[in-house]
Design a protein around this motif. Structure first.
Motif, PDB file in Angstrom:
ATOM      1  N   THR A  99      83.737  32.559  97.503  1.00  0.00           N
ATOM      2  CA  THR A  99      84.057  31.156  97.769  1.00  0.00           C
ATOM      3  C   THR A  99      85.021  30.613  96.716  1.00  0.00           C
ATOM      4  O   THR A  99      85.940  29.851  97.026  1.00  0.00           O
ATOM      5  CB  THR A  99      82.777  30.306  97.805  1.00  0.00           C
ATOM      6  OG1 THR A  99      81.919  30.796  98.844  1.00  0.00           O
ATOM      7  CG2 THR A  99      83.090  28.844  98.066  1.00  0.00           C
ATOM      8  N   THR A 126      79.523  27.786 102.830  1.00  0.00           N
ATOM      9  CA  THR A 126      79.927  27.373 101.486  1.00  0.00           C
ATOM     10  C   THR A 126      81.357  26.851 101.448  1.00  0.00           C
ATOM     11  O   THR A 126      81.708  26.090 100.541  1.00  0.00           O
ATOM     12  CB  THR A 126      79.782  28.529 100.479  1.00  0.00           C
ATOM     13  OG1 THR A 126      80.567  29.637 100.914  1.00  0.00           O
ATOM     14  CG2 THR A 126      78.325  28.952 100.353  1.00  0.00           C
ATOM     15  N   GLY A 365      75.198  24.890  98.570  1.00  0.00           N
ATOM     16  CA  GLY A 365      76.269  25.194  99.512  1.00  0.00           C
ATOM     17  C   GLY A 365      75.816  25.372 100.943  1.00  0.00           C
ATOM     18  O   GLY A 365      76.638  25.532 101.850  1.00  0.00           O
TER      19      GLY A 365
END
Length: 427
Positions: A99, A126, A365
């Motif tokens: 991410t 996320t 997330g």
């Protein structure tokens, strides 16, 4: 083999579950042989890049502080660029996860007033806060980047008509997620991704395309960067780290894009010139060297899982016979109890923390409780044997990894045994 049965029996696997698995394996030898051919090709590709760039013991030296003139770090990035056939690459332990790598790539190449387009539906959980789909401090939306999305058609294919309509004068960057994430849609082949990139660039030639390549590296002989992606992005604790990388991410792409990513990761004016390797070079080099073989074992495990669970009535994505384009196997278990039992089996097969009992919990997330099973040498490493999923319908668990095929096999057998023990399935 009686000794093996006795050993497995001591670990809790019954003869019935073991024999069920062996019957499935007899039908998979041809497919496994094809996977080995892909692994051999990719292994040669990695070795060729390492030889071309004259990897030596000197590349393994540790650096600290600013990391100026870090020969090993800079050479590793050239190796990645050659394997992915790109102009440049950014490969750093300072990138904390996949991410983070995606965030660096997006924020480096999008400016206020630009628009980001996802032509493959909703991005992974996320990334939604990164974009601002779910509001979050420091999201792209907060900095004036707008977002547009085109959902996939019901059969999981691209909606080209509405993609054409969505691309406009503000569209600066298109993001394509190769793997399914926490969805039960198909993973896209590199060929499909190439066709989508070509279409988007035919509509707007100067649009940038970023591909989230997580879980897909080395499953095929080509990568998204071979079919027109301006940036191909992933995590080192997934496929390309080979199970040895303890942290890190990569972005491979055009020189212009990668230069901007370097400035975003460190600071304007500094870019890729700084960033000490902290003694991680041996793990990053050797992990990349091992990655093609490790990925092959993980892919075999995914196919084995589908061929065990699908005949028992569980929907598998991909199904037991479909071609594979990542290492993830989704199995729709239909209940929270099924997800817990499956994950308990994966955890029980782990070399680390095998005694732990995975339970659903809140994770940063994610907007649903998530269950995760991962007794890994590297925390959260999903190239190692692991399984996870959000506790929400259709109650799908996402199985991946296994540093060796034998471990992947054991994990799947143990997951099935826990399902049997919980009375959720009969063999």
């Amino acid at each position: 083999m009686e000794d093996l049965l006795a050993l497995y029996g001591g670990m809790g696997i019954s003869p019935a579950v073991y024999n069920y698995g062996e019957a499935a394996l007899k039908k998979l030898q041809a497919r496994f042989a094809e996977i080995d051919k892909v692994a051999e090709y990719n292994q040669a590709k990695v070795i060729s890049a390492m030889q071309k760039n004259r990897v030596s013991a000197a590349c393994f030296a540790a650096t600290t502080g600013y990391g100026y003139d870090d020969m090993g770090r800079d050479n590793l990035e050239r190796v990645y660029a050659d394997v992915f056939h790109t102009e440049a690459a950014l490969v750093r332990p300072q990138i904390t996860c996949g991410t983070h790598a995606l965030t660096v790539a997006l924020s480096a190449n999008l400016l206020p007033g630009d628009e980001l387009l996802s032509p493959v539906g909703l991005p992974y959980d996320t990334l939604q806060e990164v974009i601002g789909i779910r509001p979050s401090p420091c999201s792209l939306a907060e900095y004036g980047v707008t977002y547009r999305q085109v959902d996939l058609l019901e059969d999981g294919t691209f909606d080209y008509e509405n993609i054409r309509k969505a691309i406009n004068e503000k569209t600066k960057l298109i993001t394509i997620q190769r793997s399914k994430g926490y969805a039960t849609r198909p993973t896209f082949s590199v060929k499909q991704i190439g066709e989508l990139i070509a279409f988007c660039k035919s509509v707007k030639p100067d649009v940038l395309v970023m591909v989230d390549n997580c879980y897909g590296e080395f499953v095929e002989t080509i990568e998204p960067s071979d079919v027109g992606a301006d940036m191909t992005v992933g995590s080192l604790i997934k496929n390309p780290g080979g199970g040895l990388a303890p942290i890190g991410g990569y972005i491979a792409g055009t020189r212009e894009c990668i230069d901007r990513c370097g400035y975003r990761l460190s600071a304007p004016g500094l870019g890729q010139e700084v960033g000490a390797n902290l003694g991680l070079m041996p793990a990053l080099y050797q992990g990349f060297f091992l990655a093609p073989t490790v990925v092959a074992g993980a892919e075999k495990g995914a196919i084995f899982a589908a061929n065990l669970y699908e005949p028992l009535g569980f929907r598998c994505v991909p199904n037991a016979t479909e071609s594979r384009h990542d290492i993830i196997q989704a199995v729709e278990l239909g209940s929270e109890a099924g997800m817990i039992a499956f994950c308990k089996g994966i955890q029980a097969a782990a070399p680390v923390d095998s005694y732990a009992a995975p339970i659903p919990g809140d994770m940063p997330g994610y907007d649903s409780k998530v269950i995760m099973a991962a007794g890994a040498f590297v925390q959260g490493s999903s190239i190692e044997l692991s399984a996870d999923g959000p506790i929400r319908p259709p109650y799908a668990v996402y199985f991946q990894g296994g540093l060796t095929w034998c471990h992947a096999k054991l994990g799947i057998l143990m997951s099935l045994q826990k399902m049997v023990d919980a009375g959720l399935v009969n063999i």
